[in-house]
Design a protein around this motif. Structure first.
Motif, mmCIF file in Angstrom:
data_model
loop_
_atom_site.group_PDB
_atom_site.id
_atom_site.type_symbol
_atom_site.label_atom_id
_atom_site.label_comp_id
_atom_site.label_asym_id
_atom_site.label_seq_id
_atom_site.Cartn_x
_atom_site.Cartn_y
_atom_site.Cartn_z
ATOM 1 N N GLU A 91 0.810 -1.227 0.000
ATOM 2 C CA GLU A 91 0.000 0.000 0.000
ATOM 3 C C GLU A 91 0.840 1.272 0.000
ATOM 4 O OE1 GLU A 91 -2.431 -3.061 2.425
ATOM 5 O OE2 GLU A 91 -0.321 -2.534 2.120
ATOM 6 N N TYR A 92 2.016 1.225 0.605
ATOM 7 C CA TYR A 92 2.795 2.451 0.790
ATOM 8 C C TYR A 92 4.091 2.465 -0.017
ATOM 9 C CZ TYR A 92 -0.421 2.220 4.687
ATOM 10 O OH TYR A 92 -1.555 2.083 5.442
ATOM 11 N N GLY A 93 4.340 1.436 -0.800
ATOM 12 C CA GLY A 93 5.576 1.378 -1.581
ATOM 13 C C GLY A 93 5.514 2.248 -2.828
ATOM 14 N N SER A 94 6.687 2.565 -3.362
ATOM 15 C CA SER A 94 6.759 3.350 -4.600
ATOM 16 C C SER A 94 7.132 2.467 -5.798
ATOM 17 C CB SER A 94 7.790 4.477 -4.455
ATOM 18 O OG SER A 94 9.065 3.946 -4.135
ATOM 19 N N LYS A 95 7.422 1.175 -5.532
ATOM 20 C CA LYS A 95 7.772 0.220 -6.584
ATOM 21 C C LYS A 95 6.949 -1.051 -6.393
ATOM 22 C CE LYS A 95 12.682 1.333 -7.277
ATOM 23 N NZ LYS A 95 14.032 0.715 -7.255
ATOM 24 N N PRO A 96 6.669 -1.781 -7.490
ATOM 25 C CA PRO A 96 6.077 -3.117 -7.307
ATOM 26 C C PRO A 96 7.072 -4.019 -6.579
ATOM 27 C CG PRO A 96 6.705 -2.769 -9.590
ATOM 28 C CD PRO A 96 6.914 -1.468 -8.892
ATOM 29 N N VAL A 97 6.568 -5.046 -5.924
ATOM 30 C CA VAL A 97 7.444 -5.950 -5.177
ATOM 31 C C VAL A 97 7.145 -7.395 -5.556
ATOM 32 C CG1 VAL A 97 7.620 -4.370 -3.207
ATOM 33 C CG2 VAL A 97 5.874 -6.178 -3.187
ATOM 34 N N ILE A 98 8.124 -8.257 -5.323
ATOM 35 C CA ILE A 98 7.863 -9.698 -5.337
ATOM 36 C C ILE A 98 7.896 -10.130 -3.879
ATOM 37 C CG2 ILE A 98 10.300 -10.293 -5.784
ATOM 38 C CD1 ILE A 98 9.171 -12.824 -7.259
ATOM 39 N N ALA A 99 6.802 -10.744 -3.430
ATOM 40 C CA ALA A 99 6.659 -11.138 -2.024
ATOM 41 C C ALA A 99 6.763 -12.649 -1.889
ATOM 42 C CB ALA A 99 5.322 -10.644 -1.475
ATOM 43 N N PHE A 100 7.386 -13.075 -0.814
ATOM 44 C CA PHE A 100 7.537 -14.497 -0.505
ATOM 45 C C PHE A 100 6.968 -14.767 0.883
ATOM 46 C CE2 PHE A 100 10.992 -13.471 -3.404
ATOM 47 C CZ PHE A 100 10.915 -14.498 -4.327
ATOM 48 N N TRP A 101 6.142 -15.796 0.995
ATOM 49 C CA TRP A 101 5.668 -16.289 2.286
ATOM 50 C C TRP A 101 6.447 -17.554 2.578
ATOM 51 C CZ3 TRP A 101 2.936 -13.336 -0.906
ATOM 52 C CH2 TRP A 101 2.121 -12.333 -0.359
ATOM 53 N N TYR A 102 6.824 -17.741 3.836
ATOM 54 C CA TYR A 102 7.679 -18.887 4.157
ATOM 55 C C TYR A 102 7.471 -19.360 5.586
ATOM 56 C CZ TYR A 102 10.583 -15.262 6.338
ATOM 57 O OH TYR A 102 11.033 -14.213 7.116
ATOM 58 N N GLN A 103 7.934 -20.595 5.821
ATOM 59 C CA GLN A 103 7.998 -21.162 7.172
ATOM 60 C C GLN A 103 9.468 -21.370 7.496
ATOM 61 O OE1 GLN A 103 5.795 -24.820 6.765
ATOM 62 N NE2 GLN A 103 3.847 -23.840 7.264
ATOM 63 N N ILE A 104 9.863 -21.001 8.706
ATOM 64 C CA ILE A 104 11.253 -21.192 9.121
ATOM 65 C C ILE A 104 11.285 -22.058 10.379
ATOM 66 C CG2 ILE A 104 11.211 -18.922 10.269
ATOM 67 C CD1 ILE A 104 14.281 -18.817 9.721
ATOM 68 N N THR A 105 12.125 -23.101 10.347
ATOM 69 C CA THR A 105 12.239 -24.061 11.447
ATOM 70 C C THR A 105 13.636 -23.997 12.037
ATOM 71 O OG1 THR A 105 10.655 -25.525 10.347
ATOM 72 C CG2 THR A 105 12.024 -26.499 12.078
ATOM 73 N N ASN A 106 13.721 -23.978 13.351
ATOM 74 C CA ASN A 106 15.003 -23.975 14.049
ATOM 75 C C ASN A 106 15.522 -25.407 14.136
ATOM 76 O OD1 ASN A 106 17.131 -23.848 15.874
ATOM 77 N ND2 ASN A 106 16.119 -22.411 17.249
ATOM 78 N N LEU A 107 16.639 -25.692 13.463
ATOM 79 C CA LEU A 107 17.210 -27.046 13.452
ATOM 80 C C LEU A 107 18.451 -27.172 14.327
ATOM 81 C CD1 LEU A 107 17.064 -27.867 9.610
ATOM 82 C CD2 LEU A 107 15.380 -28.431 11.369
ATOM 83 N N THR A 108 18.780 -26.142 15.109
ATOM 84 C CA THR A 108 20.009 -26.194 15.897
ATOM 85 C C THR A 108 19.949 -27.316 16.929
ATOM 86 O OG1 THR A 108 19.127 -24.529 17.410
ATOM 87 C CG2 THR A 108 20.549 -23.737 15.650
#
Length: 199
Positions: A91-108
């Protein structure tokens, strides 16, 4: 006097950080895997890789089918799309964007003390558009494209835990594909690359 001490401490800590970085890079340099490139349509969330097999680098990390796996974390890209200026998520950007949705898992492992949060995405992923004949064109990170993650993007993930989040990169044009490049040492050693075609 206080300012001098602060400046000296800052310089000393910078020198220590740089020396440890150079040691880490020298010790962990792995050959870049030439077969780790893939292409995905940015508007097709069910797209498959254009390469059938991708060998994992010697350090055990891999970036295949939108899943980055390192000894410390696993990041699975679950969705991606281009968002135009003014649309929900940009809504507030001045350029189009490519967006990524992701899941992150802690494997330590239990004996490793390392904070893993959704923000780790920006330390292991970089986005590029190859539209400059003279220099690399690294894309800037845009605003959070999904406000439901506003309060959780800095959460410390428990060992074995998984948290969802999203990220966006500002596009310089709507024709040049975006290369999402994964590394585990701030861009020094490439783990793999996926190319997202824009429609």
């Amino acid at each position: 006097m206080v300012k001098k001490v602060f400046v000296l401490l800052a310089c000393a800590s910078s020198a220590i950080m740089l020396s440890s970085c150079s040691t880490t890079v020298a010790d962990s340099k792995q050959p870049t895997n030439a077969d780790s490139s893939q292409t995905i349509e940015a508007t097709d969330t069910n797209a498959t890789n254009t390469t059938e097999t991708v060998d994992a680098p010697a350090n055990g990390s891999s970036f295949v089918d939108g899943v980055l796996t390192t000894p410390e974390m696993k990041i699975q890209i679950t969705n991606h799309k281009v968002i135009q200026v003014g649309e929900k998520g940009n809504e507030y950007g001045s350029k189009p964007v490519i967006a990524f949705w992701y899941q992150i898992t802690n494997l330590t492992e239990k004996d490793i003390e390392k904070d893993i949060s959704p923000m780790n995405f920006i330390f292991v992923m970089e986005a590029f558009q190859d539209n400059n004949p003279n220099a690399e064109n690294k894309l800037e990170v845009g605003s959070l494209p999904d406000d439901k993650f506003l309060d959780s993007q800095m959460e410390n993930i428990k060992k074995g835990g998984t948290v969802e989040s999203a990220i966006a990169y500002e596009l310089d044009d709507l024709k040049t594909p975006v290369d999402l490049v994964a590394s585990n040492d701030l861009g020094m050693t490439e783990i793999g690359k996926i190319t997202y075609k824009l429609k």
